[in-house]
Write a protein that holds these residues in place. Structure first.
Motif, PDB file in Angstrom:
ATOM      1  N   LEU A   4       0.857  -1.166   0.000  1.00  9.09           N
ATOM      2  CA  LEU A   4       0.000   0.000   0.000  1.00  9.09           C
ATOM      3  C   LEU A   4       0.901   1.226   0.000  1.00  9.09           C
ATOM      4  O   LEU A   4       1.805   1.328   0.835  1.00  9.09           O
ATOM      5  N   VAL A   5       0.661   2.155  -0.916  1.00  9.83           N
ATOM      6  CA  VAL A   5       1.497   3.344  -1.026  1.00  9.83           C
ATOM      7  C   VAL A   5       0.609   4.585  -1.013  1.00  9.83           C
ATOM      8  O   VAL A   5      -0.187   4.786  -1.935  1.00  9.83           O
ATOM      9  N   GLU A   6       0.774   5.402   0.029  1.00  7.56           N
ATOM     10  CA  GLU A   6       0.005   6.636   0.148  1.00  7.56           C
ATOM     11  C   GLU A   6       0.708   7.779  -0.572  1.00  7.56           C
ATOM     12  O   GLU A   6       1.937   7.801  -0.698  1.00  7.56           O
ATOM     13  N   SER A   7      -0.086   8.732  -1.018  1.00  6.02           N
ATOM     14  CA  SER A   7       0.442   9.955  -1.621  1.00  6.02           C
ATOM     15  C   SER A   7      -0.567  11.073  -1.428  1.00  6.02           C
ATOM     16  O   SER A   7      -1.709  10.827  -1.055  1.00  6.02           O
ATOM     17  N   GLY A   8      -0.122  12.304  -1.688  1.00  2.78           N
ATOM     18  CA  GLY A   8      -1.026  13.440  -1.632  1.00  2.78           C
ATOM     19  C   GLY A   8      -0.900  14.309  -0.395  1.00  2.78           C
ATOM     20  O   GLY A   8      -1.566  15.335  -0.293  1.00  2.78           O
ATOM     21  N   GLY A   9      -0.076  13.897   0.538  1.00  2.44           N
ATOM     22  CA  GLY A   9       0.107  14.713   1.726  1.00  2.44           C
ATOM     23  C   GLY A   9       0.887  15.985   1.416  1.00  2.44           C
ATOM     24  O   GLY A   9       1.410  16.163   0.319  1.00  2.44           O
ATOM     25  N   GLY A  10       0.944  16.883   2.390  1.00  2.12           N
ATOM     26  CA  GLY A  10       1.677  18.117   2.198  1.00  2.12           C
ATOM     27  C   GLY A  10       1.310  19.150   3.224  1.00  2.12           C
ATOM     28  O   GLY A  10       0.679  18.845   4.250  1.00  2.12           O
ATOM     29  N   LEU A  11       1.686  20.392   2.938  1.00  5.76           N
ATOM     30  CA  LEU A  11       1.417  21.528   3.822  1.00  5.76           C
ATOM     31  C   LEU A  11       0.274  22.337   3.242  1.00  5.76           C
ATOM     32  O   LEU A  11       0.284  22.691   2.052  1.00  5.76           O
ATOM     33  N   VAL A  12      -0.710  22.642   4.076  1.00  3.48           N
ATOM     34  CA  VAL A  12      -1.869  23.407   3.631  1.00  3.48           C
ATOM     35  C   VAL A  12      -2.289  24.351   4.757  1.00  3.48           C
ATOM     36  O   VAL A  12      -2.075  24.056   5.941  1.00  3.48           O
ATOM     37  N   GLN A  13      -2.882  25.462   4.388  1.00  2.00           N
ATOM     38  CA  GLN A  13      -3.379  26.394   5.396  1.00  2.00           C
ATOM     39  C   GLN A  13      -4.719  25.920   5.947  1.00  2.00           C
ATOM     40  O   GLN A  13      -5.462  25.189   5.264  1.00  2.00           O
ATOM     41  N   ARG A  19      -6.278  15.925  -0.994  1.00  2.00           N
ATOM     42  CA  ARG A  19      -6.822  14.621  -1.360  1.00  2.00           C
ATOM     43  C   ARG A  19      -5.705  13.594  -1.282  1.00  2.00           C
ATOM     44  O   ARG A  19      -4.713  13.692  -2.020  1.00  2.00           O
ATOM     45  N   LEU A  20      -5.858  12.662  -0.382  1.00  2.88           N
ATOM     46  CA  LEU A  20      -4.898  11.586  -0.246  1.00  2.88           C
ATOM     47  C   LEU A  20      -5.314  10.410  -1.115  1.00  2.88           C
ATOM     48  O   LEU A  20      -6.504  10.135  -1.276  1.00  2.88           O
ATOM     49  N   SER A  21      -4.322   9.715  -1.636  1.00  7.92           N
ATOM     50  CA  SER A  21      -4.550   8.493  -2.404  1.00  7.92           C
ATOM     51  C   SER A  21      -3.749   7.371  -1.789  1.00  7.92           C
ATOM     52  O   SER A  21      -2.681   7.597  -1.208  1.00  7.92           O
ATOM     53  N   CYS A  22      -4.241   6.181  -1.948  1.00  7.11           N
ATOM     54  CA  CYS A  22      -3.535   4.986  -1.489  1.00  7.11           C
ATOM     55  C   CYS A  22      -3.667   3.935  -2.580  1.00  7.11           C
ATOM     56  O   CYS A  22      -4.759   3.421  -2.823  1.00  7.11           O
ATOM     57  N   ALA A  23      -2.558   3.644  -3.228  1.00 10.30           N
ATOM     58  CA  ALA A  23      -2.543   2.677  -4.316  1.00 10.30           C
ATOM     59  C   ALA A  23      -2.102   1.319  -3.794  1.00 10.30           C
ATOM     60  O   ALA A  23      -1.096   1.215  -3.074  1.00 10.30           O
ATOM     61  N   ALA A  24      -2.852   0.299  -4.157  1.00 10.51           N
ATOM     62  CA  ALA A  24      -2.566  -1.057  -3.694  1.00 10.51           C
ATOM     63  C   ALA A  24      -2.095  -1.922  -4.845  1.00 10.51           C
ATOM     64  O   ALA A  24      -2.616  -1.832  -5.960  1.00 10.51           O
ATOM     65  N   TYR A  94      -0.763  10.266   7.993  1.00 15.55           N
ATOM     66  CA  TYR A  94      -1.969   9.528   7.610  1.00 15.55           C
ATOM     67  C   TYR A  94      -1.565   8.204   6.975  1.00 15.55           C
ATOM     68  O   TYR A  94      -0.713   8.164   6.072  1.00 15.55           O
ATOM     69  N   TYR A  95      -2.205   7.137   7.454  1.00 16.82           N
ATOM     70  CA  TYR A  95      -1.924   5.792   6.982  1.00 16.82           C
ATOM     71  C   TYR A  95      -3.173   5.173   6.368  1.00 16.82           C
ATOM     72  O   TYR A  95      -4.272   5.318   6.916  1.00 16.82           O
ATOM     73  N   CYS A  96      -2.997   4.467   5.255  1.00 15.28           N
ATOM     74  CA  CYS A  96      -4.106   3.657   4.777  1.00 15.28           C
ATOM     75  C   CYS A  96      -3.828   2.205   5.175  1.00 15.28           C
ATOM     76  O   CYS A  96      -2.672   1.813   5.407  1.00 15.28           O
ATOM     77  N   ASP A 111      -4.859  -5.821   8.186  1.00 17.13           N
ATOM     78  CA  ASP A 111      -3.799  -6.774   7.890  1.00 17.13           C
ATOM     79  C   ASP A 111      -2.582  -6.128   7.224  1.00 17.13           C
ATOM     80  O   ASP A 111      -1.464  -6.633   7.373  1.00 17.13           O
ATOM     81  N   TYR A 112      -2.801  -5.082   6.481  1.00 24.10           N
ATOM     82  CA  TYR A 112      -1.712  -4.446   5.740  1.00 24.10           C
ATOM     83  C   TYR A 112      -1.788  -2.935   5.943  1.00 24.10           C
ATOM     84  O   TYR A 112      -2.883  -2.360   6.002  1.00 24.10           O
ATOM     85  N   TRP A 113      -0.616  -2.319   6.013  1.00 21.67           N
ATOM     86  CA  TRP A 113      -0.505  -0.877   6.251  1.00 21.67           C
ATOM     87  C   TRP A 113       0.465  -0.242   5.260  1.00 21.67           C
ATOM     88  O   TRP A 113       1.453  -0.870   4.871  1.00 21.67           O
ATOM     89  N   GLY A 114       0.159   0.991   4.899  1.00 22.27           N
ATOM     90  CA  GLY A 114       1.100   1.755   4.109  1.00 22.27           C
ATOM     91  C   GLY A 114       2.152   2.409   5.000  1.00 22.27           C
ATOM     92  O   GLY A 114       2.116   2.276   6.224  1.00 22.27           O
ATOM     93  N   GLN A 115       3.060   3.144   4.373  1.00 21.65           N
ATOM     94  CA  GLN A 115       4.162   3.755   5.113  1.00 21.65           C
ATOM     95  C   GLN A 115       3.782   5.108   5.693  1.00 21.65           C
ATOM     96  O   GLN A 115       4.499   5.657   6.527  1.00 21.65           O
ATOM     97  N   GLY A 116       2.673   5.662   5.247  1.00 27.20           N
ATOM     98  CA  GLY A 116       2.180   6.925   5.777  1.00 27.20           C
ATOM     99  C   GLY A 116       2.576   8.119   4.923  1.00 27.20           C
ATOM    100  O   GLY A 116       3.590   8.096   4.216  1.00 27.20           O
TER     101      GLY A 116
END
Length: 123
Positions: A4-13, A19-24, A94-96, A111-116
């Motif tokens: 599981l690979v998360e993406s979309g995080g960052g700095l926001v006001q 919008r976070l995504s998690c690709a499996a 944030y973890y998926c 059962d499975y976790w992404g790296q955050g």
């Protein structure tokens, strides 16, 4: 399920959106309930949202209800977390996660976790 690979995080006001995504990887994505959790420094991991295998049912933690939306696209093997009206207290990693037992609100069911992915909301 594989990776599981998360993406979309960052700095926001504050008040902004992300919008976070998690690709499996793997071919059994639709067999898993999916969830999002978050962990802020010095705090326990917190349930954010979960979605059923087919996407027809969702459930949210009280702190994000009405602001966050979880969705999934089983053809893309991806789960999303749309975060609106962000607050500084939403700052966390944030973890998926994927659960063979279906959607769930507690971490041990998964059962499975992404790296955050880090989400930082500035005031």
């Amino acid at each position: 399920q594989g990776q599981l690979v998360e993406s979309g995080g960052g700095l926001v006001q504050a008040g902004g959106s992300l919008r976070l995504s998690c690709a499996a990887s793997g071919r059994t994505f639709s067999s898993y309930g999916m969830g999002w959790f978050r962990q802020a420094p010095g705090k326990e991991r917190e349930f954010v949202a979960t979605i059923s295998r087919g996407g027809g049912s969702t459930y949210y933690g009280d702190s994000v209800k009405g602001r966050f939306t979880i969705s999934r696209d089983n053809t893309m093997n991806t789960v999303f977390l749309q975060m609106n009206s962000l607050k500084p207290e939403d700052t966390a990693v944030y973890y998926c996660a994927a659960s063979f037992r279906g959607w769930a609100t507690t971490a041990p069911h998964y059962d499975y976790w992404g790296q955050g992915t880090q989400v930082t909301v500035s005031s």
